[in-house]
Design an enzyme around this catalytic site. Structure first.
Site, PDB file in Angstrom:
ATOM      1  CG  ASP A   1      -3.097   8.242 -12.702  1.00  8.67           C
ATOM      2  OD1 ASP A   1      -3.577   7.201 -12.128  1.00  8.67           O
ATOM      3  OD2 ASP A   1      -4.096   8.578 -14.472  1.00  8.67           O
TER       4      ASP A   1
ATOM      5  CG  ASP B   1      -2.027   0.931   1.056  1.00  4.80           C
ATOM      6  OD1 ASP B   1      -3.116   0.782   0.948  1.00  4.80           O
ATOM      7  OD2 ASP B   1      -2.129   2.394   1.508  1.00  4.80           O
TER       8      ASP B   1
ATOM      9  CD  GLU C   1      -4.925   4.260  -2.008  1.00  2.00           C
ATOM     10  OE1 GLU C   1      -4.437   4.312  -0.814  1.00  2.00           O
ATOM     11  OE2 GLU C   1      -5.163   4.033  -2.716  1.00  2.00           O
TER      12      GLU C   1
ATOM     13  CG  ASN D   1      -4.675  10.566  -6.646  1.00  2.82           C
ATOM     14  OD1 ASN D   1      -3.932  11.482  -7.955  1.00  2.82           O
ATOM     15  ND2 ASN D   1      -4.554  10.135  -6.399  1.00  2.82           N
TER      16      ASN D   1
END
Length: 405
Positions: free
Chosen positions: A270, A253, A296, A261
């Site tokens: 991304d 993770d 993620e 983001n």
């Protein structure tokens, strides 16, 4: 019933021409597969050559012998070139037509042109070389698992062998000077040519169909952003491995991914996800099943690895990610937390491994992130201890919770 050779040749002309048209029609619907167009042209060229051979005695020998055989040899060269195109290689059209050019050059030498055995030997050698080279090219592309690859290989290799068998026969058996004479030699040749055209059409069409189906299946099983397996493919692959061998599961993770983001935008987020996969994938051992669970979070099943070996792999990935620097945002630090769970029995449950690895991942997040934690049922929650062999933090505890971001 006995068929004369002109009739057999005309049958070969019709069948070969229809096969060529079939290839071109298939190519018109799948323009991306240019091998179909090359194979179609090859068969149409071969059908014209067969027609000229059938007219032996009615048209000049320079056409029925010289040009016809040059076109026939060139047709085999185009088949070889199409195989190269199918395998993603360059066409090498110069080499494909080179055999026909060599034949024409040889026919300009009177002693060669007057010797039927010499003509048969050269034509058979060149055609056999093209077929054998096509078989070798198909064999070299065997990393792409297509069922029809091996029938195509056998077909081309067999036809190469049939041509090369003619080399000693050309000098030991009498060959009629005119195709108008009904001869088992030419009858077998015509019949074999017809069978080859039909068989190669079926096999090559099957190859292109299998490739298209495989690409569709891979697209359905691949995460479009990262290029690795999606959740469905990951689960299916992991369950297959667990059914036959013990395994360990890594659950990754990315730390503080939401902040990435929010600060840099989703395009950078991304790129971070893709970069993680690009860095992690080469560090995983052969046979690992690596995929994206969603968002993620990523998972990797390591067949036949115990907990300690799995933790070393996880630590290698974690350390490599910590060293990674984004080329456009050098200040962007990427970190990953990893939960590890192992199953020592064959036929283990993937859901059970996921739950244990998820618990360990929660412990890694709670303990400060950017670390590897292994699951264990007999340790107290949040208790950390150093593994003396690796220096990794080992944590345990199963609990229901809502993970922090």
């Amino acid at each position: 019933m006995r068929l004369d050779l002109p009739t057999l040749f005309l049958m070969t002309v019709a069948v070969t021409f229809m096969v060529g048209v079939l290839f071109l029609l298939s190519w018109s619907q799948t323009r991306r597969e240019r091998a179909l167009a090359v194979w179609g042209i090859a068969h149409i060229v071969g059908s014209v050559a067969s027609l000229m051979l059938a007219l032996r005695g009615q048209i000049p020998d320079s056409l029925s012998i010289g040009l016809a055989n040059a076109m026939m040899i060139g047709g085999y060269g185009l088949i070889w070139s199409g195989v190269r195109a199918f395998e993603g290689r360059s066409l090498r059209l110069g080499w494909a037509v080179g055999g026909g050019a060599l034949w024409i050059a040889a026919c300009l030498i009177p002693p060669f042109f007057e010797s039927l055995a010499a003509r048969v030997s050269l034509a058979s050698t060149l055609a056999g070389l093209y077929c054998a080279s096509g078989a070798l090219t198909i064999w070299q592309g065997r990393d792409e698992p297509l069922v029809s690859r091996y029938p195509a290989l056998v077909l081309l290799a067999t036809y190469a062998g049939l041509y090369w068998i003619r080399l000693p026969l050309a000098f030991t058996l009498p060959i009629p000077a005119s195709v108008a004479i009904a001869s088992p030699w030419f009858a077998i040749l015509c019949f074999a040519g017809t069978l080859f055209s039909v068989a190669i059409a079926f096999v090559f069409m099957a190859l292109t169909k299998e490739r298209a189906e495989r690409e569709q299946r891979l697209a359905a099983e691949t995460d479009s952003l990262t290029g690795i397996a999606n959740r469905r493919a990951l689960v299916a692959g992991a369950e297959r491995h667990l059914a036959v061998a013990p395994a360990a599961l890594l659950l990754f993770d990315l730390d503080h991914f939401k902040a990435v983001n929010d600060r840099y935008g989703h395009s950078v987020g991304d790129a971070v996800l893709a970069a993680f996969c690009h860095v992690a994938d080469p560090l995983l051992p052969p046979g690992a099943v690596f995929g994206r669970m969603g968002g993620e979070e990523f998972a990797c099943l390591l067949p036949r690895l115990d907990e300690r070996a799995a933790m070393r792999v996880a630590e290698d990935v974690r350390a490599a990610i910590a060293r990674f620097a984004h080329p456009d945002y050098p200040e962007l630090a990427i970190r990953v937390s990893v939960g590890v769970a192992a199953e020592s029995q064959i036929g283990g449950s993937l859901d059970y491994l996921l739950r244990r690895a998820d618990d360990a991942l929660y412990q890694a997040k709670h303990a400060g992130r950017d670390r590897v934690v292994a699951a264990g049922e007999d340790r107290l929650p949040f208790a950390e201890a150093a593994d003396p062999s690796t220096g990794l933090r080992v944590n345990a505890g199963r609990r229901s919770r809502t993970r922090s971001p």
